[in-house]
Design a protein around this motif. Structure first.
Motif, short mmCIF file in Angstrom:
data_model
loop_
_atom_site.label_atom_id
_atom_site.label_comp_id
_atom_site.label_asym_id
_atom_site.label_seq_id
_atom_site.Cartn_x
_atom_site.Cartn_y
_atom_site.Cartn_z
N LEU A 195 0.85 -1.18 0.00
CA LEU A 195 0.00 0.00 0.00
C LEU A 195 0.89 1.23 0.00
N MET A 196 0.69 2.11 -0.96
CA MET A 196 1.48 3.34 -0.99
C MET A 196 0.52 4.52 -1.08
N VAL A 197 0.64 5.42 -0.10
CA VAL A 197 -0.27 6.55 -0.04
C VAL A 197 0.55 7.83 0.04
N LEU A 198 0.40 8.67 -0.98
CA LEU A 198 1.13 9.93 -0.99
C LEU A 198 0.15 11.09 -0.85
N GLY A 199 0.37 11.91 0.18
CA GLY A 199 -0.50 13.07 0.40
C GLY A 199 -0.24 14.15 -0.63
N LYS A 200 -1.02 15.21 -0.54
CA LYS A 200 -0.93 16.33 -1.46
C LYS A 200 0.50 16.87 -1.56
N GLY A 201 1.02 16.95 -2.76
CA GLY A 201 2.33 17.54 -2.98
C GLY A 201 3.51 16.70 -2.49
N ALA A 202 3.25 15.48 -2.04
CA ALA A 202 4.35 14.63 -1.56
C ALA A 202 5.12 14.04 -2.74
N GLU A 203 6.32 13.52 -2.44
CA GLU A 203 7.15 12.96 -3.49
C GLU A 203 7.95 11.80 -2.93
N ALA A 204 8.01 10.68 -3.67
CA ALA A 204 8.82 9.54 -3.21
C ALA A 204 9.22 8.66 -4.38
N THR A 205 10.31 7.92 -4.18
CA THR A 205 10.78 6.98 -5.19
C THR A 205 11.03 5.62 -4.53
N VAL A 206 10.40 4.60 -5.08
CA VAL A 206 10.51 3.26 -4.49
C VAL A 206 11.15 2.33 -5.51
N VAL A 207 12.10 1.51 -5.07
CA VAL A 207 12.69 0.52 -5.95
C VAL A 207 12.41 -0.86 -5.37
N LYS A 208 11.61 -1.64 -6.07
CA LYS A 208 11.28 -2.98 -5.59
C LYS A 208 12.11 -4.00 -6.35
N HIS A 209 12.56 -4.99 -5.61
CA HIS A 209 13.40 -5.99 -6.23
C HIS A 209 12.86 -7.36 -5.85
N HIS A 210 12.30 -8.05 -6.80
CA HIS A 210 11.83 -9.41 -6.54
C HIS A 210 12.90 -10.36 -7.05
N VAL A 211 13.43 -11.16 -6.17
CA VAL A 211 14.55 -11.99 -6.60
C VAL A 211 14.42 -13.41 -6.06
N GLY A 212 14.71 -14.36 -6.93
CA GLY A 212 14.68 -15.75 -6.49
C GLY A 212 16.09 -16.19 -6.15
N MET A 213 16.27 -16.79 -4.99
CA MET A 213 17.62 -17.19 -4.61
C MET A 213 17.83 -18.69 -4.68
N VAL A 228 -1.97 8.36 -5.34
CA VAL A 228 -1.08 9.51 -5.52
C VAL A 228 -1.95 10.76 -5.40
N GLY A 229 -1.75 11.49 -4.30
CA GLY A 229 -2.59 12.66 -4.00
C GLY A 229 -2.30 13.83 -4.93
N GLU A 230 -3.11 14.85 -4.76
CA GLU A 230 -3.03 16.03 -5.61
C GLU A 230 -1.60 16.57 -5.73
N GLY A 231 -1.13 16.71 -6.93
CA GLY A 231 0.19 17.31 -7.17
C GLY A 231 1.35 16.45 -6.70
N ALA A 232 1.09 15.26 -6.20
CA ALA A 232 2.16 14.41 -5.70
C ALA A 232 2.87 13.68 -6.84
N ILE A 233 4.08 13.19 -6.55
CA ILE A 233 4.83 12.43 -7.55
C ILE A 233 5.30 11.13 -6.93
N LEU A 234 4.94 10.01 -7.55
CA LEU A 234 5.49 8.74 -7.09
C LEU A 234 6.22 8.07 -8.25
N ARG A 235 7.47 7.66 -7.95
CA ARG A 235 8.21 6.88 -8.95
C ARG A 235 8.32 5.47 -8.38
N ASN A 236 7.84 4.54 -9.13
CA ASN A 236 7.76 3.17 -8.63
C ASN A 236 8.50 2.26 -9.60
N TYR A 237 9.68 1.81 -9.20
CA TYR A 237 10.50 1.01 -10.10
C TYR A 237 10.58 -0.43 -9.60
N MET A 238 10.60 -1.35 -10.52
CA MET A 238 10.63 -2.74 -10.08
C MET A 238 11.55 -3.58 -10.98
#
Lengths: 452, 485, 249
Positions: A195-213, A228-238
């Motif tokens: 769950l990712m919740v970004l409030g108004k004008g917030a900014e975040a970058t997430v890097v997800k790594h799914h790896v089998g060992m 992603v709330g008003e004016g917010a920026i989320l970068r979601n990389y996987m």
């Protein structure tokens, strides 16, 4: 066509029995949510290839394997070194899940500013964190065709992380989340819910790594709900580099408010069967989505990227670039649907999917789709499939570059158009390195070739 | 929103007088009992004095049909069809075995075709076009037969071909569209009544354009014609098809099948201007046009080219396709589809690449106005053996007004690394800027819209034979404005 | 020829022209100069009758007739021509088809006989020759893929074919290098005549080096602030629009 009735599928064995063991068992709202998810999954069963959105991907293999729930023993499997796609850092926040369970001793807290919290969903539900009630199952919706996998996850969700960024807070450093699978004796199934919740004008970058060992088979059925709330920026990389026998079916639902931006890149590198379904609703005027990815498959891997972007308000924009490279007998699917709803005038939506087939046995199925109910719009899609340009290959070789290296360079150049969409420079570099690593070994002439 | 307001007004203007082919011919008909059963199938077969094998084939199709489900994947909506509430055979009454020459044809019929702009008397006709006129369930006249026979070209109703060259019919019928293909095609296989048959012998370049003109007249009658065109080695033929129907309040079913076969080095160019009655502005009445058209490029270096201008029908469900079996064979699909008012169209093509070095090209231009919904649906499949195959697809949609929809659903499947597929699609509208610019130069709004739309369609219009191009260009204007042309 | 009296114009409810007065006599060439955002383009659009430009006060009188509420194509038929700042692309429609449609629509409106294909082609040949424009441009789709200079020359060619009594040239110099500018100016000068008035709208003085106006007006804040001869343009070149409160570019 699915022959097994849902209740015969091993991973939902004794949903009721598991109920008590699932986190948040004492939360009434959660119990209701799980129950309705379970019932709806039961009604539909696993998606069959008769469904238009599952035309090219079959889930039959899931019926044949006996998947067990993750035990406490599985959860503590030893991990010597947490793999990372990013350069080592002590200050970067890092969350680690092993076989779907959180591993607090492997977490790094990092220097996050005030107003940002990253937690484990399992803990939160156990603690009874009620604010999640407003989001769980509320962002994801089943208005867009079959969502049986979402329902399954809703019934069974047992792990995952929760990111909350308060209004106006801009998180500059990357937040890394690592999911490690494959370290069990028996095939296991787990159900991360993020769950990712970004409030108004917030900014975040997430890097997800799914790896089998390990080498074990596992089935990860993950769902992410993103607001992603008003004016917010989320970068979601996987990065998805699952184990050889792993199945990873991921469903992402995003809603993007007025003037907000959602950017994602999914680098799919393996797993027997992977599907990444992303559904984005551009709800507010000026909302923007940039949805990109690359899929690099070999052996008999199968990768499905299915996306839907709904333009619900005027002046919304979207851009989609996917590139695929398929070797051996691998197979990939790209289905990209762009819907412009009535009244969403001045929508600007563009989509591109290009695939390189490196081998005779490889197969690509592409279905880009435009569905438009407003007239004052600019929408387009493009798709190509083909092989490495022989002329370009010859050109490089005539300049003295060995063939294997020349091929690598051309693949790399081909993927560049997609990788260039990654706004975070650090991540773009890291993902480019991942791509280089995937390419077959070839003698590099000098370090300079490794440049971007 | 000047562009849409203006256009919407024009669109509303055209409602009544637009469809000038909506008249009914008062003629006595010979009609099969209402409804569909094995008896209906036997009735039709008997009417046509068909050989045993064909009746068997029809019955097999009928029995198969009973078990089939309606295709549901298309983006069209309509109430379930009551197959028992229609007539499956209707023919203008004639004395005895039907007309031997034009002199024996009911003058009422000749007048009908003249009114449609298709004079059947040879001296009055456009030279260079031979016409087979199909009225409801039967072919009423075929012109220029003698001239064609001189070069060995067979152009006649399929019922006549069964007598003239039964072996050819038996050899090819149902080989491109098998009777099991889809529910509409299967129904056609069971109850098809007439249609054109064309055979071009080896090395012959057909000296004139061949044309079939379809007309549904009788009430509650389905039209199920079947067209079979065989271009033998090294031959060439250009074939044109036109269609109209009276304005009626109830929907009528048109489930045709067209099979094309091109052998080595042969080329078939098939052009359609489809102007079936589309229903009124509220969506009442109109033809359900559920047609299966498919061509097989069996021979090396063969070529099949489909060009269609679709302006009619309440619902269109149609995918003229090419099976590119022969090495180096070429498939083409050029399409203009215009939907207005409450029309629905789900149309496109399939290019199945099987042979080496096969190439295909798809150019589709869709225009949607009023409350219409239009979908381009196309499949490009590169099979493992399609070495060096190529496809190029360009698929553009133009929306006029904010109540209509335009959708693009291409399927691209490639199992061959040396095959190259390129697909591009765009959706846009007539911009306010364009309209204002043209009006500033003195061009009235409806003409301005027609000009932009014709420009948008140009690439496809250029593919039509001269005889059709002018008509099509006019139709593009009429379908959208009613006042231009 | 053109009388604009106390003209107030709003776009999306915002007043852009606030009581503009202008009088252009037959055969005269007037230049309207002004800073960005002063309402120059609004003036040209409202004269040509573009929808969305609402006259809230005053009027525009062309050859003795009030233009208010008149359709753009009717204005064109009455002899009004607007050379666009950004000529619009019409893909798939050849330039000749477009010009023939336009010319004949105007002739029909005026009750004149339409030109047949032969007459039209002959006339086009004369015009292209006169203006030094290659025939190739006629075959291409209207403005599609044209360079900035080609687009502007195409506007001049259209003016030559449609023979307006009043031509409004909106920022004809924008986006042109000096050579292209000279060619376009030459075309405009060739088309000057005692029964054709022209209204030249421009930000920069440089166009006036090649086209000499009879009068120059300064438009700012929705009104004509000053009027004068060619020397006024020179003064603006020197001092800029500071005096008139240059809006942010």
């Amino acid at each position: 066509m699915s022959s097994a009735s849902p209740t015969n599928l091993s991973f939902v064995d004794g949903f009721d029995a598991a109920g008590a063991a699932l986190p948040g068992a004492e939360l009434k709202w959660l119990k209701t949510l799980r129950q309705s998810g379970f019932e709806r999954f039961n009604d539909q069963g696993l998606p069959s290839s008769k469904l238009e959105s599952w035309k090219y991907t079959r889930l039959r293999s899931l019926e044949d394997t006996k998947f067990l729930p993750v035990t406490d023993e599985d959860a503590v499997a030893s991990v010597d070194l947490v793999p990372s796609v990013l350069p080592a850092s002590d200050s970067r926040t890092r969350l680690v899940f092993v076989n779907g369970r959180m591993r607090p001793e492997l977490w790094v807290d990092g220097d996050l500013p005030d107003g940002v919290s990253v937690e484990c969903l399992r803990d939160m539900l156990t603690r009874g964190a009620d604010w999640t009630e407003d989001y769980l199952g509320k962002i994801a919706h089943a208005d867009i065709g079959n969502q049986a996998l979402l329902e399954l996850n809703t019934a069974m969700m047992d792990s995952g992380f929760v990111l909350k960024v308060e209004p106006g807070v801009k998180v500059e450093q990357l937040i890394e989340v690592v999911f490690i699978g494959g370290l069990t004796k028996h095939p296991v199934a787990y159900f991360p819910r993020n769950l990712m919740v970004l409030g108004k004008g917030a900014e975040a970058t997430v890097v997800k790594h799914h790896v089998g060992m390990g080498v074990g088979a596992y089935f990860a059925n993950s769902v992410s709900e993103i607001d992603v709330g008003e004016g917010a920026i989320l970068r979601n990389y996987m990065v998805q580099a699952e184990a050889k026998d792993a199945t990873h079916l991921s469903t992402v639902h995003v809603r993007v408010a007025r003037d907000a931006t959602y950017e994602s890149f999914n680098l799919a590198l393996g797993g027997r069967l992977s599907r990444n379904e992303v559904n984005i609703r551009l709800e507010g005027t000026g909302a923007h989505a940039s949805l990109n990815g690359a899929f690099l498959m070999r052996g008999s891997e199968h990768c499905d990227n299915t996306t839907q972007i709904d333009h619900l308000s005027p002046h919304t924009t979207s851009r989609e670039v996917f590139k695929g490279v398929l070797d051996d007998q691998s197979r990939a699917v790209f289905q990209g649907r762009l819907v412009v709803h009535k009244g969403a005038q001045k929508t600007d939506g563009h989509q591109l999917c290009k695939t390189l087939l490196l081998s005779t046995g490889a197969e690509i199925d592409v279905k880009p789709e435009l569905e438009i109910y407003a007239d004052d719009v600019k929408c387009s899609h493009g798709a190509t499939t083909g092989q490495i340009d022989e002329t370009a290959l010859f050109y490089l070789r005539s300049r003295g570059i060995p063939e294997a290296l020349a091929r690598n360079l051309l693949v790399q150049s081909f993927l560049g158009e997609a990788l260039d969409e990654i706004k975070s420079e650090e991540v773009r570099q890291a993902f480019t390195d991942k791509v280089l690593h995937w390419l077959p070994a070839a003698c590099f002439l000098s370090e300079e070739w490794r440049g971007e | 929103m000047v562009a849409s307001t203006n256009t919407m007004e024009q669109v509303n203007d055209l409602a009544e007088e637009k469809y000038k082919y909506g008249f009914v011919t008062d003629i006595e008909s010979d009609t099969a009992p209402k409804g569909l059963s094995e008896d209906t199938v036997r009735f039709i077969s008997a009417k046509k004095n068909e050989p045993e094998w064909l009746l068997d084939w029809r019955l097999k199709a009928y029995r198969y049909w009973l078990k089939m489900e309606d295709p549901e994947w298309a983006k069209v909506k309509f109430p379930e069809i009551d197959y028992q509430d229609a007539y499956y055979y209707s023919a203008p009454k004639t004395s005895g075995d039907g007309p031997k020459s034009l002199d024996e044809i009911d003058p009422e019929l000749l007048a009908t075709y003249e009114k449609l702009g298709i004079p059947l008397r040879e001296q009055e006709m456009l030279s260079g076009v031979a016409v087979d006129a199909v009225f409801d369930s039967v072919s009423v006249a075929t012109t220029f037969k003698a001239k064609l026979e001189e070069v060995g070209v067979i152009f006649c109703p399929i019922s006549e071909a069964l007598e003239k060259c039964p072996d050819l019919v038996k050899k090819y019928l149902g080989t491109v569209v098998p009777y099991t293909d889809n529910k509409h095609a299967t129904l056609n296989s069971a109850v098809f009544t007439d249609g054109s048959f064309v055979y071009i012998p080896p090395g012959v370049r057909c000296p004139m354009e061949l044309s079939t003109y379809f007309r549904i007249n009788a009430k509650n009658t389905g039209q199920f014609e079947r067209t079979l065109i065989i271009a033998d080695k090294g031959s060439y033929v250009s074939y044109l098809e036109g269609c109209t129907a009276p304005m009626r309040d109830e929907n009528q079913l048109h489930a045709a099948v067209v099979e094309l076969i091109a052998l080595d080095d042969a080329e078939i160019k098939y052009s359609t201007v489809q102007n079936w009655y589309p229903g009124d502005e509220n969506g009442v009445g109109g033809i359900y046009n559920f047609v299966t058209k498919r061509g097989a490029c069996r021979g090396r270096n063969s070529k099949i080219s489909w060009t269609q201008v679709e302006t009619g029908s309440a619902i269109t469900w149609k995918y003229p396709s090419c099976i590119l079996q022969g090495d180096n064979s070429v498939g083409e699909f050029y399409s203009i589809a215009i939907t207005n008012n409450c029309q629905q169209a789900d149309t496109g093509t399939k290019m199945i690449h099987l042979g080496k070095n096969t190439t295909s090209r798809i150019i589709s231009k869709g225009i949607s106005a009023g409350r219409a919904d239009q979908t381009y649906r196309g499949l490009v499949r590169m099979s493992p053996k399609a070495e060096n195959a190529r496809n190029f697809t360009q698929c553009d949609s133009l929306l006029i007004g904010d109540q209509c929809g335009a959708h693009t659903v291409p399927y691209i499947e490639s199992k061959n690394k040396s095959a190259i597929v390129e697909h591009e699609a765009t959706t846009s509208t007539i911009s306010e800027d364009q309209l204002f610019y043209l009006r500033q130069r003195g061009i009235p709004p409806e003409a301005a819209v027609a000009l932009v739309v014709n420009g948008f369609c140009r690439e496809v219009l250029q593919q039509l034979p001269m005889e059709f191009a002018v008509e099509a260009q006019k139709l593009v204007g009429i379908s959208l404005e009613g006042s231009v042309g | 020829m053109l009388e604009i009296k106390n003209l107030h114009v709003s776009v999306d409810g915002k007043e852009i022209l606030k009581g503009l007065n202008l009088s252009v006599g037959a055969g005269e060439m007037h230049a309207i100069m002004g800073p960005n955002g002063s309402g120059k383009s609004t003036l040209s659009y409202v004269i040509a009758g573009r929808e969305g430009y609402d006259i809230t006060g005053g009027r525009i009188v062309f050859q003795g007739e009030d233009l208010t509420g008149m359709e753009p194509e009717v204005r064109a038929a009455k002899g009004l021509f607007l050379a666009f700042q950004y000529p619009v692309e019409i893909p798939g429609v050849p330039n000749t088809t477009f010009l023939k449609e336009a010319l004949n629509a105007i002739r029909r409106y005026r009750g004149e006989d339409e030109l047949d294909a032969m007459q039209f082609v002959k006339m086009m040949r004369e015009k292209t020759k006169e203006l030094g424009i290659s025939d190739d441009m006629l075959k291409r789709a209207v403005n599609a893929g044209f360079s900035g200079g080609e687009k502007k020359r195409n506007e001049i060619l259209q003016m030559a074919v449609l023979k307006p009594t009043l031509a409004v040239l909106d920022e004809t110099d924008s986006g042109l290098d000096i050579d292209a500018l000279k060619i376009v100016a030459e075309g405009v000068n060739k088309l000057r005549s005692p029964d054709r008035s022209m209204l030249l709208i421009t930000h920069y003085q440089r166009l006036l080096d090649y086209i000499v106006p009879d009068k120059v007006h300064v438009l700012a804040h929705g009104k004509i602030q000053r009027s004068g001869g060619k020397e006024l343009a020179m003064e603006l070149e020197e001092k800029g629009y500071a005096e008139f409160g240059e809006a942010a570019a």
